[in-house]
Design a protein around this motif. Structure first.
Motif, short mmCIF file in Angstrom:
data_model
loop_
_atom_site.label_atom_id
_atom_site.label_comp_id
_atom_site.label_asym_id
_atom_site.label_seq_id
_atom_site.Cartn_x
_atom_site.Cartn_y
_atom_site.Cartn_z
N ILE A 78 0.84 -1.20 0.00
CA ILE A 78 0.00 0.00 0.00
C ILE A 78 0.88 1.25 0.00
O ILE A 78 0.63 2.20 -0.74
N GLY A 79 1.90 1.26 0.85
CA GLY A 79 2.81 2.42 0.90
C GLY A 79 3.52 2.64 -0.42
O GLY A 79 3.63 3.78 -0.90
N ILE A 80 3.99 1.56 -1.03
CA ILE A 80 4.68 1.69 -2.32
C ILE A 80 3.70 2.16 -3.39
O ILE A 80 4.03 3.01 -4.22
N GLY A 81 2.47 1.64 -3.35
CA GLY A 81 1.47 2.06 -4.33
C GLY A 81 1.13 3.54 -4.22
O GLY A 81 1.04 4.25 -5.22
N VAL A 82 0.95 4.02 -2.98
CA VAL A 82 0.65 5.44 -2.78
C VAL A 82 1.85 6.29 -3.23
O VAL A 82 1.70 7.33 -3.86
N GLY A 83 3.05 5.82 -2.90
CA GLY A 83 4.25 6.55 -3.31
C GLY A 83 4.40 6.63 -4.82
O GLY A 83 4.71 7.69 -5.37
N LEU A 84 4.18 5.50 -5.51
CA LEU A 84 4.29 5.50 -6.97
C LEU A 84 3.20 6.35 -7.61
O LEU A 84 3.46 7.04 -8.60
N ALA A 85 1.98 6.27 -7.06
CA ALA A 85 0.90 7.10 -7.60
C ALA A 85 1.23 8.58 -7.44
O ALA A 85 0.98 9.38 -8.35
N THR A 86 1.80 8.94 -6.31
CA THR A 86 2.19 10.33 -6.08
C THR A 86 3.31 10.74 -7.03
O THR A 86 3.26 11.81 -7.64
N ASN A 95 4.13 19.18 -11.54
CA ASN A 95 4.31 19.97 -10.31
C ASN A 95 5.70 19.78 -9.72
O ASN A 95 6.35 20.73 -9.34
N GLY A 96 6.10 18.53 -9.60
CA GLY A 96 7.42 18.24 -9.07
C GLY A 96 7.54 18.41 -7.57
O GLY A 96 8.64 18.40 -7.04
N ASP A 97 6.43 18.54 -6.83
CA ASP A 97 6.53 18.73 -5.39
C ASP A 97 6.51 17.42 -4.61
O ASP A 97 7.04 17.34 -3.53
N PHE A 98 5.89 16.37 -5.14
CA PHE A 98 5.87 15.04 -4.54
C PHE A 98 5.46 15.06 -3.07
O PHE A 98 6.06 14.41 -2.22
N GLU A 99 4.40 15.81 -2.75
CA GLU A 99 3.98 15.94 -1.36
C GLU A 99 3.41 14.64 -0.79
O GLU A 99 3.47 14.42 0.40
N GLY A 100 2.87 13.78 -1.60
CA GLY A 100 2.26 12.55 -1.12
C GLY A 100 3.25 11.49 -0.69
O GLY A 100 2.89 10.49 -0.08
N LEU A 101 4.53 11.68 -1.00
CA LEU A 101 5.52 10.68 -0.61
C LEU A 101 5.66 10.58 0.91
O LEU A 101 5.93 9.51 1.45
N GLY A 102 5.46 11.68 1.60
CA GLY A 102 5.49 11.64 3.06
C GLY A 102 4.34 10.83 3.62
O GLY A 102 4.49 10.07 4.59
N ILE A 103 3.17 10.95 3.00
CA ILE A 103 2.02 10.16 3.43
C ILE A 103 2.24 8.69 3.09
O ILE A 103 1.84 7.81 3.85
N ALA A 104 2.89 8.40 1.99
CA ALA A 104 3.16 7.02 1.60
C ALA A 104 4.11 6.33 2.57
O ALA A 104 4.11 5.11 2.67
N CYS A 105 4.91 7.11 3.28
CA CYS A 105 5.85 6.52 4.24
C CYS A 105 5.13 5.88 5.43
O CYS A 105 5.65 4.93 6.01
N ILE A 106 3.95 6.37 5.78
CA ILE A 106 3.26 5.86 6.96
C ILE A 106 2.89 4.38 6.78
O ILE A 106 3.30 3.54 7.60
N PRO A 107 2.13 3.99 5.74
CA PRO A 107 1.85 2.56 5.60
C PRO A 107 3.09 1.73 5.30
O PRO A 107 3.17 0.57 5.70
N ALA A 108 4.06 2.32 4.62
CA ALA A 108 5.28 1.58 4.32
C ALA A 108 6.05 1.24 5.59
O ALA A 108 6.53 0.12 5.76
#
Length: 128
Positions: A78-86, A95-108
């Motif tokens: 799930i974490g990897i999926g959210v990170g890749l989607a972001t 945009n290049g901001d990749f803000e969702g990668l921090g959220i992806a770290c939680i399930p990872a």
């Protein structure tokens, strides 16, 4: 009522449904089982002790190595999926901001913790 009101209301209703409906259906199933047992007792049939024991004992099993490992792999995916989607969403839109990668770290991180715990769990899964 525009979409700016409907979307949050429907979102909240879906959260309530996902949380409350399993409790409702479990209660309904338990009620039906009790009704069936009452009907059998009223007709004079004997209820096996195994049935009564199965209904009264807790069905929550202790965590095992395999269950922890499976749970960890699912959370990590799930974490990897959210990170890749972001990453790809921001890459495509520029945009290049990749803000969702921090959220992806939680399930990872939760997944990694479960995987690490699976190595320290002394309970082994019994094969049936």
């Amino acid at each position: 009522m525009g979409p700016d009101i409907v979307v949050p209301v429907v979102g909240c209703m879906m959260i309530v449904a996902v949380v409350c409906l399993p409790f409702y259906f479990k209660s309904r199933e338990r009620r039906e089982m009790q009704r069936t047992l009452r009907a059998a007792i009223d007709k004079g049939q004997q209820i096996p002790p195994e049935v009564i024991e199965a209904m009264t004992k807790s069905v929550k099993l202790p965590p095992t190595r395999l269950r922890d490992l499976r749970t960890g792999v699912i959370w990590l995916a799930i974490g990897i999926g959210v990170g890749l989607a972001t990453y790809f969403g921001d890459f495509i839109h520029g945009n290049g901001d990749f803000e969702g990668l921090g959220i992806a770290c939680i399930p990872a991180v939760i997944g990694v913790a479960y995987i690490v715990l699976s190595f320290f769990n002394p309970n082994k899964e019994e094969r049936v």
